[in-house]
Write a protein that holds these residues in place. Sequence first.
Motif, PDB file in Angstrom:
ATOM      1  N   TYR A  87       0.821  -1.220   0.000  1.00  0.00           N
ATOM      2  CA  TYR A  87       0.000   0.000   0.000  1.00  0.00           C
ATOM      3  C   TYR A  87       0.851   1.264   0.000  1.00  0.00           C
ATOM      4  O   TYR A  87       0.398   2.318  -0.425  1.00  0.00           O
ATOM      5  CB  TYR A  87      -0.941   0.013   1.207  1.00  0.00           C
ATOM      6  N   PRO A 228      -8.535  -5.169  -2.703  1.00  0.00           N
ATOM      7  CA  PRO A 228      -8.039  -4.113  -3.591  1.00  0.00           C
ATOM      8  C   PRO A 228      -6.621  -4.460  -4.057  1.00  0.00           C
ATOM      9  O   PRO A 228      -5.782  -4.864  -3.251  1.00  0.00           O
ATOM     10  CB  PRO A 228      -8.022  -2.873  -2.687  1.00  0.00           C
ATOM     11  N   SER A 264     -11.602  -2.546 -15.109  1.00  0.00           N
ATOM     12  CA  SER A 264     -11.441  -1.414 -14.195  1.00  0.00           C
ATOM     13  C   SER A 264     -11.136  -0.135 -14.955  1.00  0.00           C
ATOM     14  O   SER A 264     -11.344   0.956 -14.448  1.00  0.00           O
ATOM     15  CB  SER A 264     -10.308  -1.686 -13.200  1.00  0.00           C
ATOM     16  N   PHE A 266     -12.399   0.503 -17.998  1.00  0.00           N
ATOM     17  CA  PHE A 266     -13.435   0.664 -19.020  1.00  0.00           C
ATOM     18  C   PHE A 266     -14.388   1.786 -18.602  1.00  0.00           C
ATOM     19  O   PHE A 266     -15.140   1.665 -17.639  1.00  0.00           O
ATOM     20  CB  PHE A 266     -14.196  -0.652 -19.185  1.00  0.00           C
ATOM     21  N   HIS A 267     -14.300   2.917 -19.294  1.00  0.00           N
ATOM     22  CA  HIS A 267     -15.155   4.072 -18.990  1.00  0.00           C
ATOM     23  C   HIS A 267     -15.771   4.548 -20.294  1.00  0.00           C
ATOM     24  O   HIS A 267     -15.063   4.665 -21.298  1.00  0.00           O
ATOM     25  CB  HIS A 267     -14.352   5.243 -18.419  1.00  0.00           C
ATOM     26  N   PRO A 273      -6.705   4.908 -20.415  1.00  0.00           N
ATOM     27  CA  PRO A 273      -5.525   4.826 -19.536  1.00  0.00           C
ATOM     28  C   PRO A 273      -5.959   5.006 -18.085  1.00  0.00           C
ATOM     29  O   PRO A 273      -6.752   5.894 -17.770  1.00  0.00           O
ATOM     30  CB  PRO A 273      -4.655   5.996 -19.998  1.00  0.00           C
ATOM     31  N   SER A 274      -5.441   4.159 -17.225  1.00  0.00           N
ATOM     32  CA  SER A 274      -5.972   4.122 -15.872  1.00  0.00           C
ATOM     33  C   SER A 274      -4.958   3.471 -14.939  1.00  0.00           C
ATOM     34  O   SER A 274      -4.258   2.544 -15.329  1.00  0.00           O
ATOM     35  CB  SER A 274      -7.259   3.293 -15.910  1.00  0.00           C
ATOM     36  N   ARG A 275      -4.877   3.999 -13.705  1.00  0.00           N
ATOM     37  CA  ARG A 275      -4.042   3.337 -12.694  1.00  0.00           C
ATOM     38  C   ARG A 275      -4.590   3.658 -11.325  1.00  0.00           C
ATOM     39  O   ARG A 275      -5.246   4.679 -11.115  1.00  0.00           O
ATOM     40  CB  ARG A 275      -2.578   3.763 -12.834  1.00  0.00           C
ATOM     41  N   GLY A 276      -4.310   2.774 -10.392  1.00  0.00           N
ATOM     42  CA  GLY A 276      -4.817   2.925  -9.035  1.00  0.00           C
ATOM     43  C   GLY A 276      -4.938   1.557  -8.395  1.00  0.00           C
ATOM     44  O   GLY A 276      -4.151   0.656  -8.691  1.00  0.00           O
ATOM     45  N   PHE A 277      -5.922   1.428  -7.505  1.00  0.00           N
ATOM     46  CA  PHE A 277      -6.235   0.135  -6.891  1.00  0.00           C
ATOM     47  C   PHE A 277      -7.630  -0.265  -7.355  1.00  0.00           C
ATOM     48  O   PHE A 277      -8.513   0.576  -7.474  1.00  0.00           O
ATOM     49  CB  PHE A 277      -6.243   0.241  -5.365  1.00  0.00           C
ATOM     50  N   THR A 278      -7.820  -1.552  -7.595  1.00  0.00           N
ATOM     51  CA  THR A 278      -9.139  -2.013  -8.013  1.00  0.00           C
ATOM     52  C   THR A 278      -9.535  -3.258  -7.239  1.00  0.00           C
ATOM     53  O   THR A 278      -8.688  -4.076  -6.886  1.00  0.00           O
ATOM     54  CB  THR A 278      -9.202  -2.314  -9.515  1.00  0.00           C
ATOM     55  N   ARG A 279     -10.828  -3.376  -6.952  1.00  0.00           N
ATOM     56  CA  ARG A 279     -11.365  -4.646  -6.469  1.00  0.00           C
ATOM     57  C   ARG A 279     -12.580  -5.004  -7.310  1.00  0.00           C
ATOM     58  O   ARG A 279     -13.541  -5.589  -6.827  1.00  0.00           O
ATOM     59  CB  ARG A 279     -11.693  -4.583  -4.988  1.00  0.00           C
ATOM     60  N   ARG A 280     -12.511  -4.585  -8.554  1.00  0.00           N
ATOM     61  CA  ARG A 280     -13.589  -4.829  -9.501  1.00  0.00           C
ATOM     62  C   ARG A 280     -13.896  -6.328  -9.576  1.00  0.00           C
ATOM     63  O   ARG A 280     -13.012  -7.139  -9.796  1.00  0.00           O
ATOM     64  CB  ARG A 280     -13.139  -4.308 -10.865  1.00  0.00           C
ATOM     65  N   TYR A 281     -15.149  -6.645  -9.406  1.00  0.00           N
ATOM     66  CA  TYR A 281     -15.622  -8.029  -9.408  1.00  0.00           C
ATOM     67  C   TYR A 281     -16.387  -8.254 -10.698  1.00  0.00           C
ATOM     68  O   TYR A 281     -17.305  -7.506 -11.014  1.00  0.00           O
ATOM     69  CB  TYR A 281     -16.511  -8.233  -8.181  1.00  0.00           C
TER      70      TYR A 281
END
Lengths: 368, 242
Positions: A87, A228, A264, A266-267, A273-281
């Motif tokens: 983290y 995450p 995560s 997909f917008h 382009p995307s970065r961060g933390f995801t817990r997409r289910y």
Amino acid sequence: MIAARSAPEVAAVRAADRTPEARGVARDRVRLLASSATGDADRSFADLPELLEPGDLLVVNESATLAASLPAEGPFGRFRLHLSTRYGPDLWLAEPRWSGARPGPLPIPDGLRFRVAGVRATAVARFPGIPRLAFLRFDGDLEAAMARDGAPIRYGYFAEDAPLAAYQTVFATVPGSAEMPSAARPFTPRLVRRLVRRGIRFARVVLHAGVSSLEDGDDVTGAPPILPEPFEVPEATCRAIREVRGSCGRVIAVGTTVVRALESAFHGGEVRPSRGFTRRYVSPAQPVRSVDGLVTGWHAAGTTHLALLRGLAGEGIVRRSYARARELGYLWHEFGDSQLLLPGSGRPARGAGAYFALERPARARSAW
Amino acid sequence: MTGRRRLAVVTGASRGLGAAIARLLARERYDLLLTAREPRALQAIATELRGMGGCVATRSGDVADPRHRRAVAAAVRGRGRLDLLVNNASELGPAPLPPLVDYPLPALEHVLRVNAVAPLALVQELADPLAAGRGLVVNITSDAASGAYPGWGGYGASKAALELLSRTLARELAGRRISVVSVDPGDLRTAMHQAAFPGQDISDRPTPEVTIPFWGWLLHQDRTAISGQRFRAQADRWELPA
């Protein structure tokens, strides 16, 4: 990822308890079940170039596996610490276990200080809903400790003491996964060259997989079913996906981690382009929009991986192909056999000619 | 690890989300200045957190009261540098939540004072120590800021104002290296949430500890990279700007 609750079909599958190499099988010669809407073909992973079409895009996870299992010692004795997710510079989510085969929880109250491979650690907080997982703060160089004393995380069903190199994929360049992004394990430089010659393109994402060993008794009601995890989808990958879509090729994820990273990112109707933390289910209730197919392993019943497969391919194909793989004696888990899932292929063209036959029904279903 | 200990100010820290954030910060070795209206509850959390070994100071009072804010600022100035300001103290307004057409205007003015004016006033008071510490301001917001939920108009308007203040401050203070974010913690099982739903069972809402992973993540991000952003602590992704 949530582990199997002792479902009856778990007993019926054969787990890979050693690496393919230890079984006398080359990395790229594990078995591959090519599954589409119309059926399942029993092939070798080395057949992948012929099973794909020129213009298809394979998206791979560049995350490298850490030597995340470390010896630790607390007031109650020696134990094993599995690092899960970083983290911050000194803050990790981790799982203290009695041993690889024996999970916790261990008596580690918040604030407790102990040593991990010679580095001082302090328990900061429990992970909400999953008390076996704790945020820990380290005073010292954990990377050096991993290099010196770490081993890859290994669970009870795996019998071989394989080196960290056995846990790396050919694409691994960014260290950060507690558990190997195993779908890409069968790829070899030789196979990648054959795929490129065939006109298959590659693009990259990063998703660092955390520990997956949630066990019976974890309170996941109300808690997110996935931890995450850090992810990044670079601009070049978004561009490659746009180009492939524009030329009617297919976007094929190598691994469920890649699907989760792309979903995560997909917008507004496309991968950005995307970065961060995801817990997409990803599940049938939240189906896949970013990819057309998946290269993956064989997953235990009850896992979030399997829910993702159903979200991508639908219940029918998953049920049919899993039954077929069991009949054929395929090997389960991260060192086992593989599946190529192309749910949209093999469907009859729907009145609009070949061009539109390549467009997936899932795209037509999405909101835009 | 050696070096200076970081200092954080958390308002509304005696219970609920504020107490959960304060607990995490204490374990992350921040020194703390905690505020809340009720002195006894504030002392209780301070005593608990002192057991973790850090320095925990308290100032009881109402963030809407300029004298209380000056007392907070005076305490921080003694340290010179402030690393983190969490504007968590909030006023729900009259309960049960009245529709806007019947909303008592003095109560609305009080909600706006506590939820929008007071966080800005604290940033004004603490701007110098925040600049010295390259500080991060976290303003706690709500989905009511954009939801137009019946009954939530007063509280929601105050949080909408707070979010615009946050975004504007982020731009205005970038040159002084102060970062500002808004965080929507999502529905939580807290006294405030219970007050919004009097007599209803809210035990299906998670406790404030559900947001701990988010705070662990947020506090380790590059502050200038996240400044101006709005995050949802219970969302399925916490994304950095491109």
